[in-house]
Design a protein around this motif. Structure first.
Motif, PDB file in Angstrom:
ATOM      1  N   GLY A  40       0.816  -1.215   0.000  1.00  0.00           N
ATOM      2  CA  GLY A  40       0.000   0.000   0.000  1.00  0.00           C
ATOM      3  C   GLY A  40       0.844   1.256   0.000  1.00  0.00           C
ATOM      4  N   THR A  41       0.212   2.367  -0.355  1.00  0.00           N
ATOM      5  CA  THR A  41       0.935   3.630  -0.451  1.00  0.00           C
ATOM      6  C   THR A  41       1.130   4.268   0.918  1.00  0.00           C
ATOM      7  N   MET A  42       2.146   5.133   0.986  1.00  0.00           N
ATOM      8  CA  MET A  42       2.419   5.876   2.211  1.00  0.00           C
ATOM      9  C   MET A  42       2.469   7.387   1.980  1.00  0.00           C
ATOM     10  N   ASN A  43       2.594   7.812   0.721  1.00  0.00           N
ATOM     11  CA  ASN A  43       2.830   9.219   0.419  1.00  0.00           C
ATOM     12  C   ASN A  43       1.770   9.863  -0.463  1.00  0.00           C
ATOM     13  N   LEU A  44       0.700   9.126  -0.792  1.00  0.00           N
ATOM     14  CA  LEU A  44      -0.382   9.705  -1.576  1.00  0.00           C
ATOM     15  C   LEU A  44      -1.466  10.235  -0.648  1.00  0.00           C
ATOM     16  N   VAL A  45      -1.967  11.419  -0.958  1.00  0.00           N
ATOM     17  CA  VAL A  45      -2.885  12.145  -0.072  1.00  0.00           C
ATOM     18  C   VAL A  45      -4.226  12.348  -0.774  1.00  0.00           C
ATOM     19  N   PRO A  46      -5.348  12.148  -0.074  1.00  0.00           N
ATOM     20  CA  PRO A  46      -6.648  12.444  -0.683  1.00  0.00           C
ATOM     21  C   PRO A  46      -6.821  13.947  -0.885  1.00  0.00           C
ATOM     22  N   ARG A  47      -7.210  14.342  -2.082  1.00  0.00           N
ATOM     23  CA  ARG A  47      -7.380  15.757  -2.414  1.00  0.00           C
ATOM     24  C   ARG A  47      -8.845  16.176  -2.466  1.00  0.00           C
ATOM     25  N   HIS A  48      -9.746  15.259  -2.165  1.00  0.00           N
ATOM     26  CA  HIS A  48     -11.169  15.478  -2.404  1.00  0.00           C
ATOM     27  C   HIS A  48     -12.001  15.527  -1.132  1.00  0.00           C
ATOM     28  N   GLY A  49     -11.413  15.200  -0.015  1.00  0.00           N
ATOM     29  CA  GLY A  49     -12.190  15.089   1.208  1.00  0.00           C
ATOM     30  C   GLY A  49     -12.114  13.677   1.747  1.00  0.00           C
ATOM     31  N   SER A  50     -13.230  13.170   2.248  1.00  0.00           N
ATOM     32  CA  SER A  50     -13.213  11.888   2.951  1.00  0.00           C
ATOM     33  C   SER A  50     -13.896  10.748   2.205  1.00  0.00           C
ATOM     34  N   THR A  51     -14.398  10.984   1.008  1.00  0.00           N
ATOM     35  CA  THR A  51     -15.095   9.929   0.274  1.00  0.00           C
ATOM     36  C   THR A  51     -14.146   8.777  -0.037  1.00  0.00           C
ATOM     37  N   PRO A  52     -14.461   7.546   0.373  1.00  0.00           N
ATOM     38  CA  PRO A  52     -13.583   6.410   0.056  1.00  0.00           C
ATOM     39  C   PRO A  52     -13.681   6.034  -1.416  1.00  0.00           C
ATOM     40  N   LEU A  53     -12.767   5.195  -1.840  1.00  0.00           N
ATOM     41  CA  LEU A  53     -12.660   4.810  -3.248  1.00  0.00           C
ATOM     42  C   LEU A  53     -12.588   3.294  -3.353  1.00  0.00           C
ATOM     43  N   VAL A  54     -13.414   2.728  -4.237  1.00  0.00           N
ATOM     44  CA  VAL A  54     -13.351   1.304  -4.575  1.00  0.00           C
ATOM     45  C   VAL A  54     -13.575   1.185  -6.071  1.00  0.00           C
ATOM     46  N   GLY A  55     -12.659   0.515  -6.781  1.00  0.00           N
ATOM     47  CA  GLY A  55     -12.841   0.345  -8.217  1.00  0.00           C
ATOM     48  C   GLY A  55     -11.742  -0.496  -8.822  1.00  0.00           C
ATOM     49  N   ASN A  56     -11.883  -0.783 -10.118  1.00  0.00           N
ATOM     50  CA  ASN A  56     -10.911  -1.596 -10.843  1.00  0.00           C
ATOM     51  C   ASN A  56      -9.873  -0.719 -11.533  1.00  0.00           C
ATOM     52  N   ALA A  57      -8.625  -1.165 -11.497  1.00  0.00           N
ATOM     53  CA  ALA A  57      -7.511  -0.368 -12.010  1.00  0.00           C
ATOM     54  C   ALA A  57      -7.401  -0.431 -13.529  1.00  0.00           C
ATOM     55  N   VAL A 167      -8.632   0.050  -3.429  1.00  0.00           N
ATOM     56  CA  VAL A 167      -9.417   0.489  -2.279  1.00  0.00           C
ATOM     57  C   VAL A 167      -8.631   1.584  -1.581  1.00  0.00           C
ATOM     58  N   ALA A 168      -9.277   2.716  -1.304  1.00  0.00           N
ATOM     59  CA  ALA A 168      -8.566   3.839  -0.703  1.00  0.00           C
ATOM     60  C   ALA A 168      -9.482   4.614   0.223  1.00  0.00           C
ATOM     61  N   ASP A 169      -8.890   5.174   1.270  1.00  0.00           N
ATOM     62  CA  ASP A 169      -9.593   6.099   2.149  1.00  0.00           C
ATOM     63  C   ASP A 169      -8.568   7.085   2.709  1.00  0.00           C
ATOM     64  N   ALA A 170      -8.898   7.761   3.791  1.00  0.00           N
ATOM     65  CA  ALA A 170      -8.017   8.794   4.321  1.00  0.00           C
ATOM     66  C   ALA A 170      -6.666   8.255   4.765  1.00  0.00           C
ATOM     67  N   ASP A 171      -6.561   6.944   4.997  1.00  0.00           N
ATOM     68  CA  ASP A 171      -5.303   6.346   5.446  1.00  0.00           C
ATOM     69  C   ASP A 171      -4.358   5.987   4.303  1.00  0.00           C
ATOM     70  N   GLY A 172      -4.867   5.876   3.070  1.00  0.00           N
ATOM     71  CA  GLY A 172      -3.995   5.512   1.968  1.00  0.00           C
ATOM     72  C   GLY A 172      -4.694   4.660   0.937  1.00  0.00           C
ATOM     73  N   VAL A 173      -3.886   4.059   0.048  1.00  0.00           N
ATOM     74  CA  VAL A 173      -4.393   3.326  -1.110  1.00  0.00           C
ATOM     75  C   VAL A 173      -3.823   1.909  -1.093  1.00  0.00           C
ATOM     76  N   LEU A 174      -4.686   0.927  -1.367  1.00  0.00           N
ATOM     77  CA  LEU A 174      -4.290  -0.471  -1.482  1.00  0.00           C
ATOM     78  C   LEU A 174      -4.688  -1.022  -2.844  1.00  0.00           C
ATOM     79  N   SER A 175      -3.870  -1.929  -3.345  1.00  0.00           N
ATOM     80  CA  SER A 175      -4.177  -2.663  -4.567  1.00  0.00           C
ATOM     81  C   SER A 175      -4.284  -4.139  -4.217  1.00  0.00           C
ATOM     82  N   ILE A 176      -5.393  -4.774  -4.630  1.00  0.00           N
ATOM     83  CA  ILE A 176      -5.648  -6.173  -4.297  1.00  0.00           C
ATOM     84  C   ILE A 176      -5.837  -6.958  -5.589  1.00  0.00           C
ATOM     85  N   ARG A 177      -5.064  -8.041  -5.748  1.00  0.00           N
ATOM     86  CA  ARG A 177      -5.234  -8.888  -6.920  1.00  0.00           C
ATOM     87  C   ARG A 177      -6.611  -9.546  -6.898  1.00  0.00           C
ATOM     88  N   PRO A 178      -7.298  -9.617  -8.032  1.00  0.00           N
ATOM     89  CA  PRO A 178      -8.647 -10.195  -8.057  1.00  0.00           C
ATOM     90  C   PRO A 178      -8.715 -11.598  -7.466  1.00  0.00           C
TER      91      PRO A 178
END
Length: 224
Positions: A40-57, A167-178
């Motif tokens: 998972g990421t450590m240096n990417l920051v949400p620029r939009h607020g608190s809305t979480p993210l779930v989707g395919n890359a 999958v991402a939220d205020a804590d960072g971004v994760l990539s999960i293999r299907p």
């Protein structure tokens, strides 16, 4: 198209909308705990607020500061996709901004993950459109190439394959293999339930700390 540096591969389908929906509301921290706590990421920051993210890359690798191939990728993007851009971590020029966000909204994309810079952050905050980036700058992008679409990329040290679940939220971004998603989901649900039980114990002054002394004793070779 197979020419190195200008490679454009087909979109990888990834998980279905129903499968992705099962991850909605699960904290990235809980998912990370169930993935060895080393991705998972450590240096990417949400620029939009608190809305979480779930989707395919849908992945793009681009020359730092250049978004030609990002524009090309829009022809492949579908509803629920996350545009994942390996910009080399460079923040001198923004790779996406308000206008590209409007296109993404029109195509019902899930969001952006940019290992580079973005601009028009006020527009992202106002829209609440998920956007994670390493930096922010007003300076716009070049459009000269080269770049690649739907190849394996690295985002802040995290390897992302086309079609991975993002999958991402205020804590960072994760990539999960299907292929790993069902197992990670099952463990994360149990993990969240365990944390709820711990919170209840805290509220009732019933936290069991015996494991702490046991762990220290084991480090001392069994001595108390």
């Amino acid at each position: 198209m197979t020419e190195s540096g200008l490679r454009i591969e087909p979109r990888v389908q990834g998980l279905s909308e129903q499968q992705r929906g099962a991850f909605a509301g699960l904290p990235v921290a809980a998912l990370s705990d169930c993935m060895g706590r080393c991705t998972g990421t450590m240096n990417l920051v949400p620029r939009h607020g608190s809305t979480p993210l779930v989707g395919n890359a849908v992945t793009v690798r681009t020359r730092p500061g250049d978004n030609l191939m990002i524009h090309k990728a829009f022809a492949l993007l579908q509803a629920g996709d996350v545009l994942v851009v390996d910009g080399g971590g460079a923040c001198d020029n923004a790779l996406v901004g308000d206008l590209m966000m409007q296109m993404a909204q029109r195509q019902r994309m899930a969001g952006f993950v940019i290992d580079g810079a973005v601009r028009d952050v006020a527009a992202f905050r106002h829209a609440g459109f998920p956007c994670y980036s390493r930096g922010v700058t007003h300076r716009g992008p070049h459009k000269d190439g080269p770049g690649e679409i739907n190849t394996v990329v690295t985002i802040d040290g995290m390897v992302v394959f086309p079609g991975d679940l993002i999958v991402a939220d205020a804590d960072g971004v994760l990539s999960i293999r299907p292929d790993d998603a069902a197992g990670v989901l099952e463990r994360a649900i149990r993990h969240v339930e365990k944390e709820k039980a711990f919170s209840a114990a805290v509220a009732n002054d019933a936290v069991d700390r015996a494991w702490v002394d046991a762990r220290i004793a084991s480090l001392r070779g069994g001595r108390p």
